[in-house]
Design a protein around this motif. Structure first.
Motif, PDB file in Angstrom:
ATOM      1  N   THR A  89       0.825  -1.562  -0.060  1.00 35.40           N
ATOM      2  CA  THR A  89       0.129   0.168   0.158  1.00 35.40           C
ATOM      3  C   THR A  89       0.730   0.883  -0.121  1.00 35.40           C
ATOM      4  O   THR A  89       0.996   2.063  -0.722  1.00 35.40           O
ATOM      5  N   ARG A  90       2.281   1.298   0.977  1.00 33.28           N
ATOM      6  CA  ARG A  90       3.358   2.031   0.707  1.00 33.28           C
ATOM      7  C   ARG A  90       3.561   2.717  -0.492  1.00 33.28           C
ATOM      8  O   ARG A  90       3.965   3.618  -0.918  1.00 33.28           O
ATOM      9  N   ALA A  91       3.660   1.284  -1.254  1.00 32.80           N
ATOM     10  CA  ALA A  91       4.825   1.673  -2.515  1.00 32.80           C
ATOM     11  C   ALA A  91       4.093   1.866  -2.614  1.00 32.80           C
ATOM     12  O   ALA A  91       4.093   2.706  -3.833  1.00 32.80           O
ATOM     13  N   ALA A  92       2.456   1.650  -3.491  1.00 27.26           N
ATOM     14  CA  ALA A  92       1.267   1.917  -4.706  1.00 27.26           C
ATOM     15  C   ALA A  92       1.121   3.481  -4.049  1.00 27.26           C
ATOM     16  O   ALA A  92       1.311   4.252  -5.027  1.00 27.26           O
ATOM     17  N   LYS A  93       0.921   4.238  -2.583  1.00 30.21           N
ATOM     18  CA  LYS A  93       0.490   5.565  -3.052  1.00 30.21           C
ATOM     19  C   LYS A  93       1.989   6.606  -3.320  1.00 30.21           C
ATOM     20  O   LYS A  93       1.471   7.225  -4.634  1.00 30.21           O
ATOM     21  N   TYR A  94       3.653   5.994  -2.819  1.00 34.44           N
ATOM     22  CA  TYR A  94       4.247   6.710  -4.158  1.00 34.44           C
ATOM     23  C   TYR A  94       4.472   6.415  -4.911  1.00 34.44           C
ATOM     24  O   TYR A  94       5.427   7.339  -6.232  1.00 34.44           O
ATOM     25  N   ALA A  95       4.122   5.468  -5.328  1.00 31.69           N
ATOM     26  CA  ALA A  95       4.395   5.010  -6.888  1.00 31.69           C
ATOM     27  C   ALA A  95       2.710   5.579  -8.288  1.00 31.69           C
ATOM     28  O   ALA A  95       3.370   6.100  -8.973  1.00 31.69           O
ATOM     29  N   GLU A 138      -1.475  -3.450  -8.746  1.00 31.81           N
ATOM     30  CA  GLU A 138      -0.432  -3.076  -9.803  1.00 31.81           C
ATOM     31  C   GLU A 138       1.248  -3.925  -8.936  1.00 31.81           C
ATOM     32  O   GLU A 138       2.233  -3.743  -9.622  1.00 31.81           O
ATOM     33  N   ILE A 139       1.564  -3.745  -7.112  1.00 33.78           N
ATOM     34  CA  ILE A 139       2.153  -4.207  -7.127  1.00 33.78           C
ATOM     35  C   ILE A 139       3.095  -5.559  -7.161  1.00 33.78           C
ATOM     36  O   ILE A 139       2.508  -6.407  -6.078  1.00 33.78           O
ATOM     37  N   ASP A 140       3.829  -6.012  -7.752  1.00 36.30           N
ATOM     38  CA  ASP A 140       4.901  -6.912  -7.729  1.00 36.30           C
ATOM     39  C   ASP A 140       5.675  -6.957  -6.368  1.00 36.30           C
ATOM     40  O   ASP A 140       6.458  -6.684  -6.609  1.00 36.30           O
ATOM     41  N   CYS A 141       4.993  -8.166  -5.535  1.00 36.81           N
ATOM     42  CA  CYS A 141       6.072  -8.429  -4.123  1.00 36.81           C
ATOM     43  C   CYS A 141       7.072  -8.127  -4.733  1.00 36.81           C
ATOM     44  O   CYS A 141       8.523  -8.509  -4.102  1.00 36.81           O
ATOM     45  N   ASP A 142       7.440  -9.390  -5.683  1.00 36.73           N
ATOM     46  CA  ASP A 142       8.856  -9.312  -6.064  1.00 36.73           C
ATOM     47  C   ASP A 142       9.509  -8.481  -6.876  1.00 36.73           C
ATOM     48  O   ASP A 142      11.066  -9.214  -7.370  1.00 36.73           O
ATOM     49  N   GLN A 145      11.762   0.222 -10.301  1.00 35.38           N
ATOM     50  CA  GLN A 145      10.772  -0.179 -11.844  1.00 35.38           C
ATOM     51  C   GLN A 145       9.425   0.412 -11.283  1.00 35.38           C
ATOM     52  O   GLN A 145       8.471   1.025 -12.579  1.00 35.38           O
ATOM     53  N   TYR A 146       8.910   0.952 -10.410  1.00 32.16           N
ATOM     54  CA  TYR A 146       7.532   1.551 -10.489  1.00 32.16           C
ATOM     55  C   TYR A 146       8.136   3.365 -10.710  1.00 32.16           C
ATOM     56  O   TYR A 146       6.563   4.229  -9.996  1.00 32.16           O
ATOM     57  N   PRO A 183      15.373  -4.715  -1.928  1.00 33.33           N
ATOM     58  CA  PRO A 183      14.912  -3.244  -3.342  1.00 33.33           C
ATOM     59  C   PRO A 183      13.360  -4.449  -3.759  1.00 33.33           C
ATOM     60  O   PRO A 183      12.232  -3.014  -4.536  1.00 33.33           O
ATOM     61  N   THR A 184      12.685  -4.720  -2.520  1.00 39.46           N
ATOM     62  CA  THR A 184      11.737  -6.114  -2.865  1.00 39.46           C
ATOM     63  C   THR A 184      10.390  -5.912  -2.292  1.00 39.46           C
ATOM     64  O   THR A 184      11.393  -6.009  -0.873  1.00 39.46           O
ATOM     65  N   VAL A 185       9.418  -5.450  -1.828  1.00 38.85           N
ATOM     66  CA  VAL A 185       8.681  -5.548  -0.808  1.00 38.85           C
ATOM     67  C   VAL A 185       8.462  -6.957  -0.336  1.00 38.85           C
ATOM     68  O   VAL A 185       8.978  -6.529   0.626  1.00 38.85           O
ATOM     69  N   ASN A 186       9.275  -8.207  -0.725  1.00 35.06           N
ATOM     70  CA  ASN A 186       9.297  -9.419  -0.073  1.00 35.06           C
ATOM     71  C   ASN A 186      10.749  -9.063   0.864  1.00 35.06           C
ATOM     72  O   ASN A 186      10.699 -10.306   1.777  1.00 35.06           O
TER      73      ASN A 186
END
Length: 96
Positions: free
Chosen positions: A24-30, A36-40, A45-46, A77-80
């Motif tokens: 959710t945080r990554a999506a907000k800033y992207a 649309e955010i893939d954890c891997d 890249q976003y 660098p990834t959510v995971n």
């Protein structure tokens, strides 16, 4: 109207909840939908840059009291990868 952010510790959240929170945080800033955010996929890249990485680190500190090094989101660098690192940190702190 102002709202107060509720702070939790990492001990109060499970891996799935943390992953969703980071998505959710990554999506907000992207400026994307959570779906649309893939954890891997690397967050860069976003379109997330160092300013966004610092913002997410500040959000983590505000929400969970976790202080990250400035370059943590570039090392993980990834959510995971961030989730794995934070869960490992949590396990270490529980053992101490």
């Amino acid at each position: 109207m102002s709202t107060k952010h509720e702070q939790h510790s990492l001990q109060q959240i499970d891996e799935k909840q943390l992953r969703q929170w980071l998505v959710t945080r990554a999506a907000k800033y992207a400026k994307k939908d959570d779906a649309e955010i893939d954890c891997d996929t690397p967050l860069s890249q976003y379109g997330l840059d160092s300013v966004s990485a610092v913002a997410i680190a500040v959000d983590l500190e505000d929400k969970f009291g976790v202080v990250l090094e400035v370059d943590t989101l570039w090392k993980y660098p990834t959510v995971n990868l961030v989730v794995e690192m934070l869960m490992s940190t949590r396990q270490q702190s529980l053992q101490n």
